[in-house]
Motif scaffolding. Sequence first.
Motif, mmCIF file in Angstrom:
data_model
loop_
_atom_site.group_PDB
_atom_site.id
_atom_site.type_symbol
_atom_site.label_atom_id
_atom_site.label_comp_id
_atom_site.label_asym_id
_atom_site.label_seq_id
_atom_site.Cartn_x
_atom_site.Cartn_y
_atom_site.Cartn_z
ATOM 1 N N SER B 6 0.866 -1.171 0.000
ATOM 2 C CA SER B 6 0.000 0.000 0.000
ATOM 3 C C SER B 6 0.903 1.222 0.000
ATOM 4 C CB SER B 6 -0.887 0.006 1.241
ATOM 5 O OG SER B 6 -0.156 0.463 2.353
ATOM 6 N N SER B 7 0.417 2.279 -0.584
ATOM 7 C CA SER B 7 1.271 3.457 -0.726
ATOM 8 C C SER B 7 1.703 3.996 0.629
ATOM 9 C CB SER B 7 0.522 4.533 -1.518
ATOM 10 O OG SER B 7 -0.731 4.758 -0.909
ATOM 11 N N GLU B 8 1.112 3.484 1.677
ATOM 12 C CA GLU B 8 1.465 3.975 2.999
ATOM 13 C C GLU B 8 2.687 3.290 3.583
ATOM 14 O OE1 GLU B 8 -1.519 6.074 2.092
ATOM 15 O OE2 GLU B 8 -0.645 6.426 4.068
ATOM 16 N N SER B 9 2.950 2.016 3.182
ATOM 17 C CA SER B 9 3.935 1.228 3.907
ATOM 18 C C SER B 9 5.209 0.977 3.134
ATOM 19 C CB SER B 9 3.375 -0.149 4.278
ATOM 20 O OG SER B 9 2.062 -0.073 4.653
ATOM 21 N N TYR B 10 6.263 0.803 3.901
ATOM 22 C CA TYR B 10 7.567 0.389 3.373
ATOM 23 C C TYR B 10 7.910 -0.899 4.096
ATOM 24 C CZ TYR B 10 12.586 0.548 2.377
ATOM 25 O OH TYR B 10 13.858 0.269 1.965
ATOM 26 N N LEU B 11 8.168 -1.945 3.329
ATOM 27 C CA LEU B 11 8.343 -3.250 3.953
ATOM 28 C C LEU B 11 9.780 -3.754 3.892
ATOM 29 C CD1 LEU B 11 5.196 -5.122 2.579
ATOM 30 C CD2 LEU B 11 5.417 -3.704 4.619
ATOM 31 N N LEU B 12 10.204 -4.352 4.993
ATOM 32 C CA LEU B 12 11.500 -5.015 5.027
ATOM 33 C C LEU B 12 11.275 -6.498 5.288
ATOM 34 C CD1 LEU B 12 13.693 -2.690 7.287
ATOM 35 C CD2 LEU B 12 13.575 -2.747 4.809
ATOM 36 N N LEU B 13 12.062 -7.328 4.604
ATOM 37 C CA LEU B 13 12.054 -8.748 4.917
ATOM 38 C C LEU B 13 13.359 -9.072 5.629
ATOM 39 C CD1 LEU B 13 10.549 -11.532 4.506
ATOM 40 C CD2 LEU B 13 12.224 -11.922 2.687
ATOM 41 N N VAL B 14 13.254 -9.545 6.852
ATOM 42 C CA VAL B 14 14.427 -9.933 7.627
ATOM 43 C C VAL B 14 14.568 -11.446 7.534
ATOM 44 C CG1 VAL B 14 15.424 -10.033 9.937
ATOM 45 C CG2 VAL B 14 14.163 -8.005 9.220
ATOM 46 N N GLU B 15 15.750 -11.901 7.124
ATOM 47 C CA GLU B 15 15.998 -13.336 7.091
ATOM 48 C C GLU B 15 16.935 -13.697 8.237
ATOM 49 O OE1 GLU B 15 17.992 -14.806 3.610
ATOM 50 O OE2 GLU B 15 17.818 -16.892 4.235
ATOM 51 N N PHE B 16 16.557 -14.703 9.009
ATOM 52 C CA PHE B 16 17.370 -15.135 10.138
ATOM 53 C C PHE B 16 18.220 -16.336 9.762
ATOM 54 C CE2 PHE B 16 15.543 -12.444 13.292
ATOM 55 C CZ PHE B 16 14.210 -12.323 13.002
ATOM 56 N N VAL B 17 19.298 -16.509 10.504
ATOM 57 C CA VAL B 17 20.056 -17.758 10.342
ATOM 58 C C VAL B 17 19.313 -18.870 11.058
ATOM 59 C CG1 VAL B 17 22.309 -16.696 10.128
ATOM 60 C CG2 VAL B 17 21.419 -17.235 12.381
ATOM 61 N N HIS B 18 19.624 -20.089 10.647
ATOM 62 C CA HIS B 18 18.863 -21.190 11.206
ATOM 63 C C HIS B 18 19.537 -21.765 12.446
ATOM 64 C CE1 HIS B 18 15.375 -23.752 10.587
ATOM 65 N NE2 HIS B 18 16.087 -24.636 11.269
ATOM 66 N N LYS B 19 19.711 -20.943 13.449
ATOM 67 C CA LYS B 19 20.126 -21.445 14.749
ATOM 68 C C LYS B 19 19.577 -20.515 15.809
ATOM 69 C CE LYS B 19 24.623 -21.377 15.160
ATOM 70 N NZ LYS B 19 26.036 -21.020 15.267
ATOM 71 N N HIS B 20 19.640 -20.972 17.048
ATOM 72 C CA HIS B 20 19.097 -20.174 18.159
ATOM 73 C C HIS B 20 17.702 -19.651 17.796
ATOM 74 C CE1 HIS B 20 22.795 -20.348 20.323
ATOM 75 N NE2 HIS B 20 23.482 -19.712 19.410
ATOM 76 N N LEU B 21 16.876 -20.562 17.330
ATOM 77 C CA LEU B 21 15.581 -20.149 16.798
ATOM 78 C C LEU B 21 14.771 -19.337 17.791
ATOM 79 C CD1 LEU B 21 14.556 -23.482 15.041
ATOM 80 C CD2 LEU B 21 15.569 -21.453 14.024
ATOM 81 N N ASP B 22 14.842 -19.728 19.052
ATOM 82 C CA ASP B 22 13.999 -19.081 20.044
ATOM 83 C C ASP B 22 14.475 -17.670 20.363
ATOM 84 O OD1 ASP B 22 12.826 -19.852 23.383
ATOM 85 O OD2 ASP B 22 11.730 -19.254 21.590
ATOM 86 N N PHE B 23 15.655 -17.321 19.843
ATOM 87 C CA PHE B 23 16.220 -16.013 20.164
ATOM 88 C C PHE B 23 15.894 -14.950 19.106
ATOM 89 C CE2 PHE B 23 19.298 -16.875 23.625
ATOM 90 C CZ PHE B 23 19.191 -18.244 23.686
ATOM 91 N N HIS B 24 15.436 -15.409 17.948
ATOM 92 C CA HIS B 24 15.305 -14.476 16.822
ATOM 93 C C HIS B 24 14.504 -13.240 17.176
ATOM 94 C CE1 HIS B 24 15.898 -17.898 13.653
ATOM 95 N NE2 HIS B 24 16.994 -17.598 14.301
ATOM 96 N N ASP B 25 13.257 -13.469 17.614
ATOM 97 C CA ASP B 25 12.382 -12.330 17.880
ATOM 98 C C ASP B 25 12.874 -11.498 19.049
ATOM 99 O OD1 ASP B 25 9.191 -13.822 16.936
ATOM 100 O OD2 ASP B 25 10.636 -12.619 15.822
ATOM 101 N N ALA B 26 13.354 -12.179 20.105
ATOM 102 C CA ALA B 26 13.795 -11.444 21.290
ATOM 103 C C ALA B 26 14.954 -10.517 20.946
ATOM 104 C CB ALA B 26 14.190 -12.417 22.394
ATOM 105 N N GLU B 27 15.906 -11.039 20.163
ATOM 106 C CA GLU B 27 17.059 -10.201 19.812
ATOM 107 C C GLU B 27 16.621 -9.046 18.908
ATOM 108 O OE1 GLU B 27 20.099 -11.587 17.117
ATOM 109 O OE2 GLU B 27 21.657 -10.673 18.335
ATOM 110 N N LEU B 28 15.784 -9.365 17.928
ATOM 111 C CA LEU B 28 15.344 -8.335 16.993
ATOM 112 C C LEU B 28 14.594 -7.227 17.724
ATOM 113 C CD1 LEU B 28 14.903 -7.348 14.064
ATOM 114 C CD2 LEU B 28 12.861 -8.766 13.986
ATOM 115 N N GLN B 29 13.672 -7.614 18.581
ATOM 116 C CA GLN B 29 12.887 -6.608 19.298
ATOM 117 C C GLN B 29 13.755 -5.767 20.210
ATOM 118 O OE1 GLN B 29 9.179 -7.114 20.995
ATOM 119 N NE2 GLN B 29 8.270 -7.687 19.046
#
Lengths: 115, 607
Positions: B6-29
């Motif tokens: 939508s003309s309102e948004s700018y989107l980023l796609l973040v790709e994570f490495v496949h380890k420490h899966l449970d940490f991805h969101d916590a670290e990013l946030q």
Amino acid sequence: SPLLITATEIRVDEPTSASSSDPAQQQREIAFAKNILPSLDWPTLLQGAKAMGMESLPPMVTPELAADEGFLRALYHVLMDVHLVNGMLTCPDTGREFPVTDGIVDVMLQESECD
Amino acid sequence: MSNANSSESYLLLVEFVHKHLDFHDAELQSILDMHGIVVGTDCHFLPLPNSDTDTTADGDRGSFQNHSTTSKSKSNSNKRPFRILSFAWKSIGSKYAVCDEDPDSDAASPTRNGGSNDTVNLITALARCTLVRSVMELWGAGPSIDDCATSIRMGSSLRRHREGRHLRRRNIGNTKQNDSTPIKPYPERTWKITIHTLGSTYTRQEQNEMRSKFSFLQFPGPVQMKHPDDEYLFIREVELDAMGGAVYPRHCKGDDGKTKKELIPENDARPPLACYFGRVLGNGTLGRNWRGSNRLFRYSLKKRTYLGPTSMDSELSLIMTNLAQVRKGSFAFDPFVGTGSILLAAALRGARAFGTDIDLRVLRGRSSTENIVSNFKQYDLPPPELVRSDNSIYQRHFRKHLPLFDAIVTDPPYGIRAGARKSGSRRGDGEARPIAEEFRYDHVAQTRPYAVSDVMADLLNVAAMTLVMGGRLTYVIPSMLDFDAEEDLPRHDCLRVVSVCYQPLQTELGRRTVTMEKVKDYDERRREEYLEGTWVNGPQSAEKVANIRERLMEAARKKPGYEEKAAWRKQKRKETKEAKKRAKLEGVGRVAVDSECRHANDDDGRD
């Protein structure tokens, strides 16, 4: 009461010419000094610095000084680059001594002093 | 993804490495928050295509308390290594920048009290995440390559890129928003399209067929394979298993373990989970593989001179510094510093480090060239302040009521590896022998075992006392699957739990990295109350931690790197022993023979 410092051996890390001209490093130093300034007990720091042979700190920190980058960098230097390598920290009230050896301070208490 | 572009948004796609899966969101946030980006306000998480399998699509609030169920390891294998971040388009180029800048520049460095109007560079911010593999400007996405292409057509990304307004590099130090370095004009920009197929291999011809789906974009400039101005990325996502391989592999493996190029037709016919297309960010400074560019290997344990059995692996240490939001110019503390590996990570983030430990031998290291300080020197970092003290009586050592630390990051001793100790006589009768004056300061105070429940209670209380408001404590706690983060985590009235991340070590055994934030001032009068209230379920929660000593040792032995460390230590002990023996048997006059023997030993293949 603040511990008294008896310095037997001091090491002052002089900043290398590389780091002293590196603006990123300067900013880090200023940020650190600014960050820690509110927590400092200035009279105690003066006393400690004197015992370590540093007499360059001002008697008081005014708001102008606190915003001055030159002062902050000098403060950083006094705080972080001057190391007590060997010496003693002594409690002025009890005479209890805490040795400093190879830069490591040992403040362990004896069994009788523990709860 | 109907609202994709939508003309309102700018989107980023973040790709994570496949380890420490449970940490991805916590670290990013944690990193986003550190840069003043509040998820839910300044940006939003959008669901991935086919996201009924994504357990965290509703994670706008990041409700980490939910990440504590015993089926954690199972839901992690369903966790997809992508996140879509949505920003308001009008904030790009003003509040946020996405152009290449010097990644070491302090221009966007966050300060705790920064109510700054400085532009935040999203690339610099996201590059700090240890677990982020790459970030791209998302032009289109969908459950198939055709849907992906359609969503590009329906969106504004190509037009925006042609205009190039948000690509302009901001002149550092310049406060005028309009003053920026012009970028290479669109018609001249070189480009290429990289194909990234998760867990599967495709032939060059197959890849070119994928590329042809995007030829409608009609980039005017020349194709350039090496260092193009714009690298576009097409990602074909499929379901991955816990090891990062495809759940439904395209090709079957031969008996020798190598892939035989035989197609498995029913797997090959399966539709992808999602297809993404976009433009790689940080292309000029970081390249597509951000982790490689971060040169994390520089800090790997292998190269460090002083290691011990308790040295935290460097990757987890770096992640911990992100969870604890360690900033440049801040003050970081590790009350159980050990060999200093976590403090080292904090220093790498630009903090000054302070460490204490009860064990003088560990603090001093093996020699003047193999100790904590030499590790810091090895990486050209300012040395840490080290004090030998006892965390259980912290308030007896140091000035009270001194909120001093911005971050406390530590791996406490659980009686598991280092044998947790605190001061006080082993003789339980409380009688202590007084020490004669002249021996006082040489006497090594006896230590006695330190119950896990007390380790944690003291740690949280020290954190509450010494952290600045908003400062963070990040610690590691081993736990079995029967550990319920809601009930079994230690608590403190002054601290709130920010995140809990689980790392499996064995089937039932793992460790949790817990992050807490100081939200209330410490009240010395309530000290006993704080300590009593540590365990919601009483000390039996602590016992869950304490009784897994042997099993953790087992798990550690199986970990990669342990063999090397153990073998190295064994070798060193052998050498020291032999050297001592030689020195004993042979006197000064036989030094020449001694060195001959040593040379002979060097030739027997040992490196």
